[in-house]
Write a protein that holds these residues in place. Sequence first.
Motif, PDB file in Angstrom:
ATOM      1  N   SER A 108     -12.888 -63.375 -22.859  1.00 45.79           N
ATOM      2  CA  SER A 108     -12.336 -64.463 -22.053  1.00 45.79           C
ATOM      3  C   SER A 108     -11.966 -63.956 -20.659  1.00 45.79           C
ATOM      4  O   SER A 108     -11.753 -62.760 -20.452  1.00 45.79           O
ATOM      5  CB  SER A 108     -11.090 -65.041 -22.732  1.00 45.79           C
ATOM      6  N   THR A 109     -11.892 -64.884 -19.716  1.00 44.15           N
ATOM      7  CA  THR A 109     -11.472 -64.509 -18.362  1.00 44.15           C
ATOM      8  C   THR A 109     -10.026 -64.016 -18.378  1.00 44.15           C
ATOM      9  O   THR A 109      -9.643 -63.185 -17.543  1.00 44.15           O
ATOM     10  CB  THR A 109     -11.616 -65.693 -17.392  1.00 44.15           C
ATOM     11  N   ARG A 110      -9.229 -64.512 -19.308  1.00 47.67           N
ATOM     12  CA  ARG A 110      -7.845 -64.032 -19.413  1.00 47.67           C
ATOM     13  C   ARG A 110      -7.818 -62.557 -19.787  1.00 47.67           C
ATOM     14  O   ARG A 110      -7.008 -61.782 -19.253  1.00 47.67           O
ATOM     15  CB  ARG A 110      -7.081 -64.857 -20.453  1.00 47.67           C
ATOM     16  N   TYR A 124     -11.895 -66.335 -10.235  1.00 50.30           N
ATOM     17  CA  TYR A 124     -12.656 -67.475  -9.721  1.00 50.30           C
ATOM     18  C   TYR A 124     -12.711 -67.497  -8.194  1.00 50.30           C
ATOM     19  O   TYR A 124     -13.508 -68.240  -7.626  1.00 50.30           O
ATOM     20  CB  TYR A 124     -12.050 -68.772 -10.264  1.00 50.30           C
ATOM     21  N   ARG A 125     -11.903 -66.679  -7.544  1.00 49.08           N
ATOM     22  CA  ARG A 125     -12.032 -66.547  -6.089  1.00 49.08           C
ATOM     23  C   ARG A 125     -13.253 -65.706  -5.726  1.00 49.08           C
ATOM     24  O   ARG A 125     -13.763 -65.796  -4.611  1.00 49.08           O
ATOM     25  CB  ARG A 125     -10.762 -65.919  -5.500  1.00 49.08           C
ATOM     26  N   HIS A 126     -13.691 -64.899  -6.676  1.00 46.04           N
ATOM     27  CA  HIS A 126     -14.837 -64.023  -6.417  1.00 46.04           C
ATOM     28  C   HIS A 126     -16.101 -64.457  -7.161  1.00 46.04           C
ATOM     29  O   HIS A 126     -17.215 -64.192  -6.709  1.00 46.04           O
ATOM     30  CB  HIS A 126     -14.488 -62.586  -6.802  1.00 46.04           C
ATOM     31  N   SER A 129     -17.891 -68.363 -12.278  1.00 46.31           N
ATOM     32  CA  SER A 129     -17.684 -68.439 -13.721  1.00 46.31           C
ATOM     33  C   SER A 129     -17.847 -67.059 -14.330  1.00 46.31           C
ATOM     34  O   SER A 129     -18.307 -66.106 -13.670  1.00 46.31           O
ATOM     35  CB  SER A 129     -18.691 -69.403 -14.357  1.00 46.31           C
ATOM     36  N   LYS A 130     -17.504 -66.946 -15.591  1.00 42.75           N
ATOM     37  CA  LYS A 130     -17.689 -65.688 -16.312  1.00 42.75           C
ATOM     38  C   LYS A 130     -19.170 -65.323 -16.392  1.00 42.75           C
ATOM     39  O   LYS A 130     -19.547 -64.151 -16.267  1.00 42.75           O
ATOM     40  CB  LYS A 130     -17.098 -65.806 -17.721  1.00 42.75           C
ATOM     41  N   VAL A 132     -21.515 -66.102 -14.251  1.00 45.91           N
ATOM     42  CA  VAL A 132     -21.934 -65.625 -12.929  1.00 45.91           C
ATOM     43  C   VAL A 132     -21.515 -64.173 -12.743  1.00 45.91           C
ATOM     44  O   VAL A 132     -22.272 -63.353 -12.213  1.00 45.91           O
ATOM     45  CB  VAL A 132     -21.338 -66.516 -11.819  1.00 45.91           C
ATOM     46  N   LEU A 133     -20.309 -63.836 -13.173  1.00 42.27           N
ATOM     47  CA  LEU A 133     -19.835 -62.458 -13.112  1.00 42.27           C
ATOM     48  C   LEU A 133     -20.717 -61.546 -13.950  1.00 42.27           C
ATOM     49  O   LEU A 133     -21.134 -60.470 -13.498  1.00 42.27           O
ATOM     50  CB  LEU A 133     -18.383 -62.399 -13.596  1.00 42.27           C
ATOM     51  N   ALA A 134     -21.011 -61.959 -15.163  1.00 41.10           N
ATOM     52  CA  ALA A 134     -21.829 -61.142 -16.058  1.00 41.10           C
ATOM     53  C   ALA A 134     -23.218 -60.913 -15.480  1.00 41.10           C
ATOM     54  O   ALA A 134     -23.760 -59.802 -15.539  1.00 41.10           O
ATOM     55  CB  ALA A 134     -21.939 -61.819 -17.424  1.00 41.10           C
ATOM     56  N   GLU A 135     -23.793 -61.954 -14.892  1.00 39.50           N
ATOM     57  CA  GLU A 135     -25.132 -61.823 -14.313  1.00 39.50           C
ATOM     58  C   GLU A 135     -25.101 -60.972 -13.053  1.00 39.50           C
ATOM     59  O   GLU A 135     -26.040 -60.216 -12.787  1.00 39.50           O
ATOM     60  CB  GLU A 135     -25.710 -63.194 -14.002  1.00 39.50           C
ATOM     61  N   ALA A 136     -24.019 -61.059 -12.272  1.00 38.51           N
ATOM     62  CA  ALA A 136     -23.900 -60.255 -11.050  1.00 38.51           C
ATOM     63  C   ALA A 136     -23.897 -58.768 -11.385  1.00 38.51           C
ATOM     64  O   ALA A 136     -24.485 -57.952 -10.652  1.00 38.51           O
ATOM     65  CB  ALA A 136     -22.635 -60.633 -10.293  1.00 38.51           C
ATOM     66  N   LEU A 137     -23.247 -58.396 -12.474  1.00 41.58           N
ATOM     67  CA  LEU A 137     -23.240 -56.998 -12.891  1.00 41.58           C
ATOM     68  C   LEU A 137     -24.647 -56.531 -13.255  1.00 41.58           C
ATOM     69  O   LEU A 137     -25.069 -55.432 -12.880  1.00 41.58           O
ATOM     70  CB  LEU A 137     -22.306 -56.821 -14.098  1.00 41.58           C
TER      71      LEU A 137
END
Length: 269
Positions: A108-110, A124-126, A129-130, A132-137
């Motif tokens: 979870s994002t928490r 969420y400022r960066h 969604s979770k 999007v973060l996972a794919e960015a990595l």
Amino acid sequence: MVHLRWSVYDHVSPGSLRNESTRASEHSLSIDSPDFERQIGGAVSERSLDIRAPSQTGLRELEMTMANDALPDAPDPRGVTAVDGTAKARIERAALVLFSQNGVDAVSTREIAGAAQVAEGSIYRHFKSKEVLAEALFEAIHSRLFDLVETALEDADGFEDAVTRVVEVYCEAADEDPALFEYHLIHMFRFGRTDREGRPDPVRLIAEAVARGIEAGDCPPGDPELKTAAALGVVLQPAAHRMAGRLHGLMTVRKAELARAALAALKAA
């Protein structure tokens, strides 16, 4: 808690490869000390050191792997796309560790915010969604591999040198940031199959180089994609075995042997 595991090997020469026949002894130690965790720079999913010292029987190599059984109090400050030490960097590294340990869907994002020691809204400022973060990595290491492979192929002197250089690129990437490389390996099927126009693709570069080698007579005829898959498997499968604890130490120590095996696979496939 920090767990240290290391093996001691005896070698005749610096060029020798570590294997079970040369393993002299194995050791382990657990240290329950927040101060020690801070001294080693926070938690990483795995950190390997190759320490060499002479012995009466030849070269004695000490491999040490430090692995935390949980994220420490101090978040890892290293970024993936962000500047080290920033809130975004801590978010990326915490997500990387948690995603690798538990899978993207189970985190979870928490939990990410807690591990990074930021407010949940900071994520969420960066990242939108979770996912999007996972794919960015994933895209970070995917693009990095593309650049490294492209340079290796441009600098190569002939087909065999190109294969050797590409193998070195993958081995160096695996050792430079094991957690990120392993994350890329684990999530290839989740993100790697996405067809996106203009997306850097290191595997396509390699397949194109193999096709040119076949056309020039430097590589036996065959399907370039199949040959590429066979050659890459020579490198990626040992990396997967290292993740599973079946192999230990640095991939770069084995790069010459892996390059020979990749060339053999290209000729056989």
